[in-house]
Design a protein around this motif. Structure first.
Motif, PDB file in Angstrom:
ATOM      1  N   GLU A   1      36.815  28.051  36.716  1.00 16.90           N
ATOM      2  CA  GLU A   1      36.282  29.066  37.636  1.00 16.90           C
ATOM      3  C   GLU A   1      37.289  30.177  37.926  1.00 16.90           C
ATOM      4  OE1 GLU A   1      35.259  27.282  41.397  1.00 16.90           O
ATOM      5  OE2 GLU A   1      36.881  25.807  41.239  1.00 16.90           O
ATOM      6  N   VAL A   2      38.578  29.834  38.024  1.00 20.00           N
ATOM      7  CA  VAL A   2      39.575  30.889  38.234  1.00 20.00           C
ATOM      8  C   VAL A   2      39.801  31.655  36.933  1.00 20.00           C
ATOM      9  CG1 VAL A   2      41.941  31.397  38.956  1.00 20.00           C
ATOM     10  CG2 VAL A   2      40.656  29.579  40.098  1.00 20.00           C
ATOM     11  N   THR A   3      39.704  30.965  35.809  1.00 21.63           N
ATOM     12  CA  THR A   3      39.808  31.652  34.516  1.00 21.63           C
ATOM     13  C   THR A   3      38.674  32.652  34.337  1.00 21.63           C
ATOM     14  OG1 THR A   3      40.946  29.765  33.505  1.00 21.63           O
ATOM     15  CG2 THR A   3      39.861  31.322  32.016  1.00 21.63           C
ATOM     16  N   LYS A   4      37.507  32.318  34.852  1.00 18.64           N
ATOM     17  CA  LYS A   4      36.379  33.253  34.806  1.00 18.64           C
ATOM     18  C   LYS A   4      36.680  34.502  35.628  1.00 18.64           C
ATOM     19  CE  LYS A   4      31.363  33.506  35.517  1.00 18.64           C
ATOM     20  NZ  LYS A   4      30.147  32.766  35.966  1.00 18.64           N
ATOM     21  N   LEU A   5      37.351  34.321  36.760  1.00 22.27           N
ATOM     22  CA  LEU A   5      37.766  35.467  37.570  1.00 22.27           C
ATOM     23  C   LEU A   5      38.828  36.288  36.838  1.00 22.27           C
ATOM     24  CD1 LEU A   5      38.008  33.724  41.062  1.00 22.27           C
ATOM     25  CD2 LEU A   5      36.193  35.263  40.266  1.00 22.27           C
ATOM     26  N   ARG A   6      39.714  35.602  36.134  1.00 24.96           N
ATOM     27  CA  ARG A   6      40.695  36.308  35.292  1.00 24.96           C
ATOM     28  C   ARG A   6      39.990  37.204  34.290  1.00 24.96           C
ATOM     29  NH1 ARG A   6      43.063  33.118  30.354  1.00 24.96           N
ATOM     30  NH2 ARG A   6      40.873  33.562  29.818  1.00 24.96           N
ATOM     31  N   ASP A   7      38.955  36.677  33.664  1.00 19.47           N
ATOM     32  CA  ASP A   7      38.231  37.449  32.655  1.00 19.47           C
ATOM     33  C   ASP A   7      37.517  38.657  33.259  1.00 19.47           C
ATOM     34  OD1 ASP A   7      39.104  35.577  30.837  1.00 19.47           O
ATOM     35  OD2 ASP A   7      37.229  34.436  30.821  1.00 19.47           O
ATOM     36  N   GLU A   8      37.127  38.542  34.528  1.00 19.26           N
ATOM     37  CA  GLU A   8      36.483  39.668  35.200  1.00 19.26           C
ATOM     38  C   GLU A   8      37.478  40.766  35.542  1.00 19.26           C
ATOM     39  OE1 GLU A   8      34.231  40.668  39.459  1.00 19.26           O
ATOM     40  OE2 GLU A   8      34.519  38.579  38.838  1.00 19.26           O
ATOM     41  N   ALA A   9      38.715  40.390  35.821  1.00 15.57           N
ATOM     42  CA  ALA A   9      39.722  41.338  36.294  1.00 15.57           C
ATOM     43  C   ALA A   9      40.286  42.186  35.162  1.00 15.57           C
ATOM     44  CB  ALA A   9      40.842  40.577  36.996  1.00 15.57           C
ATOM     45  N   ASP A  10      40.850  43.320  35.543  1.00 17.43           N
ATOM     46  CA  ASP A  10      41.582  44.183  34.609  1.00 17.43           C
ATOM     47  C   ASP A  10      43.079  43.930  34.686  1.00 17.43           C
ATOM     48  OD1 ASP A  10      39.311  45.970  33.729  1.00 17.43           O
ATOM     49  OD2 ASP A  10      39.242  46.335  35.890  1.00 17.43           O
ATOM     50  N   ILE A  11      43.575  43.641  35.888  1.00 19.18           N
ATOM     51  CA  ILE A  11      45.009  43.499  36.132  1.00 19.18           C
ATOM     52  C   ILE A  11      45.246  42.270  36.997  1.00 19.18           C
ATOM     53  CG2 ILE A  11      47.094  44.634  36.987  1.00 19.18           C
ATOM     54  CD1 ILE A  11      45.616  47.298  36.792  1.00 19.18           C
ATOM     55  N   ILE A  12      46.300  41.519  36.690  1.00 18.79           N
ATOM     56  CA  ILE A  12      46.676  40.337  37.471  1.00 18.79           C
ATOM     57  C   ILE A  12      48.065  40.584  38.050  1.00 18.79           C
ATOM     58  CG2 ILE A  12      47.183  37.874  37.402  1.00 18.79           C
ATOM     59  CD1 ILE A  12      45.134  37.731  35.078  1.00 18.79           C
ATOM     60  N   ILE A  13      48.177  40.484  39.358  1.00 16.79           N
ATOM     61  CA  ILE A  13      49.441  40.756  40.036  1.00 16.79           C
ATOM     62  C   ILE A  13      49.672  39.687  41.090  1.00 16.79           C
ATOM     63  CG2 ILE A  13      50.744  42.396  41.438  1.00 16.79           C
ATOM     64  CD1 ILE A  13      49.100  44.641  40.182  1.00 16.79           C
ATOM     65  N   THR A  14      50.807  38.997  40.983  1.00 14.55           N
ATOM     66  CA  THR A  14      51.100  37.935  41.938  1.00 14.55           C
ATOM     67  C   THR A  14      52.518  37.428  41.735  1.00 14.55           C
ATOM     68  OG1 THR A  14      50.229  35.885  42.918  1.00 14.55           O
ATOM     69  CG2 THR A  14      50.311  36.001  40.513  1.00 14.55           C
ATOM     70  N   ASN A  15      52.890  36.453  42.538  1.00 16.76           N
ATOM     71  CA  ASN A  15      54.149  35.724  42.404  1.00 16.76           C
ATOM     72  C   ASN A  15      53.776  34.273  42.118  1.00 16.76           C
ATOM     73  OD1 ASN A  15      56.583  34.416  42.714  1.00 16.76           O
ATOM     74  ND2 ASN A  15      56.769  34.821  44.905  1.00 16.76           N
ATOM     75  N   PRO A  16      53.686  33.880  40.846  1.00 15.66           N
ATOM     76  CA  PRO A  16      53.222  32.528  40.530  1.00 15.66           C
ATOM     77  C   PRO A  16      54.261  31.479  40.894  1.00 15.66           C
ATOM     78  CG  PRO A  16      54.004  33.608  38.542  1.00 15.66           C
ATOM     79  CD  PRO A  16      54.048  34.646  39.634  1.00 15.66           C
ATOM     80  N   ALA A  17      53.821  30.244  40.956  1.00 15.64           N
ATOM     81  CA  ALA A  17      54.758  29.141  41.169  1.00 15.64           C
ATOM     82  C   ALA A  17      55.816  29.182  40.073  1.00 15.64           C
ATOM     83  CB  ALA A  17      54.004  27.815  41.146  1.00 15.64           C
ATOM     84  N   PHE A  18      57.074  29.190  40.451  1.00 17.10           N
ATOM     85  CA  PHE A  18      58.147  29.327  39.468  1.00 17.10           C
ATOM     86  C   PHE A  18      58.154  28.191  38.460  1.00 17.10           C
ATOM     87  CE2 PHE A  18      60.157  31.453  43.290  1.00 17.10           C
ATOM     88  CZ  PHE A  18      59.769  32.721  42.893  1.00 17.10           C
TER      89      PHE A  18
END
Length: 429
Positions: free
Chosen positions: A142-159
């Motif tokens: 479900e989050v991967t589906k949101l990734r596919d909808e987005a144009d840009i991903i911006i965050t501070n992921p778990a290191f």
């Protein structure tokens, strides 16, 4: 724990829930916007694992929604994060609130319009859209589906999940800007992308030392930690960089370099290094050559000689200064091995003590600075073939032609140095 915290500590302890400061997000995004005012226009931005109540990523893009001309902001939270466990106003005031799902399910938030009639779109217009089916892990369908909808991903992921998170982004072929450990440069999943200009270091963080907010239960037992003016705990973390594939102006501004002779004569930093570390005579300074790689040692990026055509070992921090038009290319360190005993590692980067400089008679060795790799392209020195079987010298051709080891960690006269990237003037220009 003495000194600043490190991302390595966080990775080992899985205690890597760090919240990025608003000003650090602002500085990086402004660099993209100033270079291209339309960089975010009409785009959908996804901030995974960013609850709007606690995440400055959400707050920043909500505050700049109209300025950037965004189409949509999507934010998700992760059920196991400290921020998610606290009930936010967005969730608590929503008719979709479900106490049974609050601590076990990820949450979905979006921003698309002015919902409160204020005449502007801002953080007050963020909408709680309900609970995810799972815990909000970015790897879920479900989050991967949101990734596919987005144009840009911006965050501070778990290191601790940086490798997986970057792969997840690249698999989706998305633009991105994420924060990670400086050492990620040497990861086999990362360095080829830096070399091939598929991603680069960001515009705004170069010192590598930044303050991050942490959960209330995070121990403040490191130097530089404390509580900020808003009552939030923070720690200072070293070894931090932005990793991105969004363009900015400094990537098109090459360093101003001097000749080898002028560096040796006038650069005080270089002269001190050569005299104190390499025991060179002040009246006869030179760039040392590695014993087992056909390359010279350049201890500081500013000391790259503008008139040298050969291969150079430079600090990995050179990537902070590498411009797309600076005339240099990154080369494969395996291609400049001088002896059969210099190992090739199929698994990734050379991080061991596998390059060295002999302090005595270094100049005499320059004439013998030769390579063994028969598949090396445009090698500046002759091949060492005297009495050596090529079968003993090199790994299979298929391995040599793949991405292997492009970073070396030299030992200079038995003194450990930082890892080196091998570069040379770009012969394609």
């Amino acid at each position: 724990m003495a000194g600043n915290s490190s991302l390595g500590d966080a990775k080992r302890n899985k205690n890597d829930e760090f919240y990025t400061k608003y000003q650090d997000i602002e500085s990086e995004m402004n660099a993209y916007y100033e270079f291209n005012h339309d960089v975010f226009r009409g785009k959908t931005i996804l901030c995974p694992c960013d609850d709007p109540e606690w995440s400055n990523f959400t707050k920043y893009f909500a505050a700049n929604f109209e300025r950037f001309g965004l189409k949509k902001l999507i934010c998700t939270s992760y059920a196991k994060s400290a921020g998610n466990r606290q009930l936010s106003l967005f969730e608590g005031n929503s008719p979709l609130y479900d106490a049974d799902k609050h601590e076990t399910h990820g949450k979905l938030f979006t921003l698309t319009r002015d919902t409160d009639g204020s005449g502007i779109i801002d953080n007050d217009d963020v909408e709680f859209n309900g609970y995810l089916e799972g815990d909000g892990d970015f790897r879920s369908a479900e989050v991967t589906k949101l990734r596919d909808e987005a144009d840009i991903i911006i965050t501070n992921p778990a290191f601790s999940l940086f490798r997986e998170f970057l792969k997840w982004i690249m698999d989706g072929r998305k633009q991105f800007a994420i924060i990670g450990n400086m050492n990620a440069i040497t990861y086999k999943e990362v360095f080829p992308k830096l070399k091939n200009n598929e991603m680069w270091l960001g515009a705004s963080i170069h010192s590598g030392d930044r303050a991050f907010n942490v959960p209330d239960d995070y121990p403040l037992d490191a130097a530089g930690c404390g509580i900020d003016d808003n009552g939030h705990k923070y720690i200072r973390v070293k070894g931090v960089r932005w990793f991105a594939n969004i363009d900015f102006a400094k990537r098109h501004q090459p360093m101003q370099l001097d000749t080898m002779a002028h560096n040796l004569k006038y650069n005080k930093k270089l002269r001190k290094k050569l005299i104190t570390t390499f025991s060179q005579d002040e009246s006869d300074l030179y760039y040392p050559h590695y014993d087992n790689y056909a390359a010279i040692e350049v201890p500081f990026s500013e000391c790259i000689p503008s008139d040298y055509d050969g291969v150079m070992g430079v600090p990995i921090s050179w990537l902070d200064k590498h411009a797309v038009n600076d005339g240099f290319e990154i080369v494969n360190a395996n291609d400049y091995r001088k002896y059969p005993s210099v190992p090739i590692k199929a698994s990734g980067l050379v991080k061991d003590k596998e390059a060295s400089i002999t302090l005595s008679n270094s100049r005499e060795r320059e004439s013998h600075n030769i390579c063994t790799n028969p598949h090396q392209e445009n090698c500046l020195h002759q091949e060492l073939t005297d009495g050596i079987s090529m079968a003993d010298v090199c790994m299979p051709v298929s391995l040599l032609r793949s991405y292997d080891d492009m970073v070396a960690r030299p030992v200079i006269g038995h003194i450990k140095t930082y890892r080196r990237i091998f570069i040379r003037k770009d012969k394609r220009n």
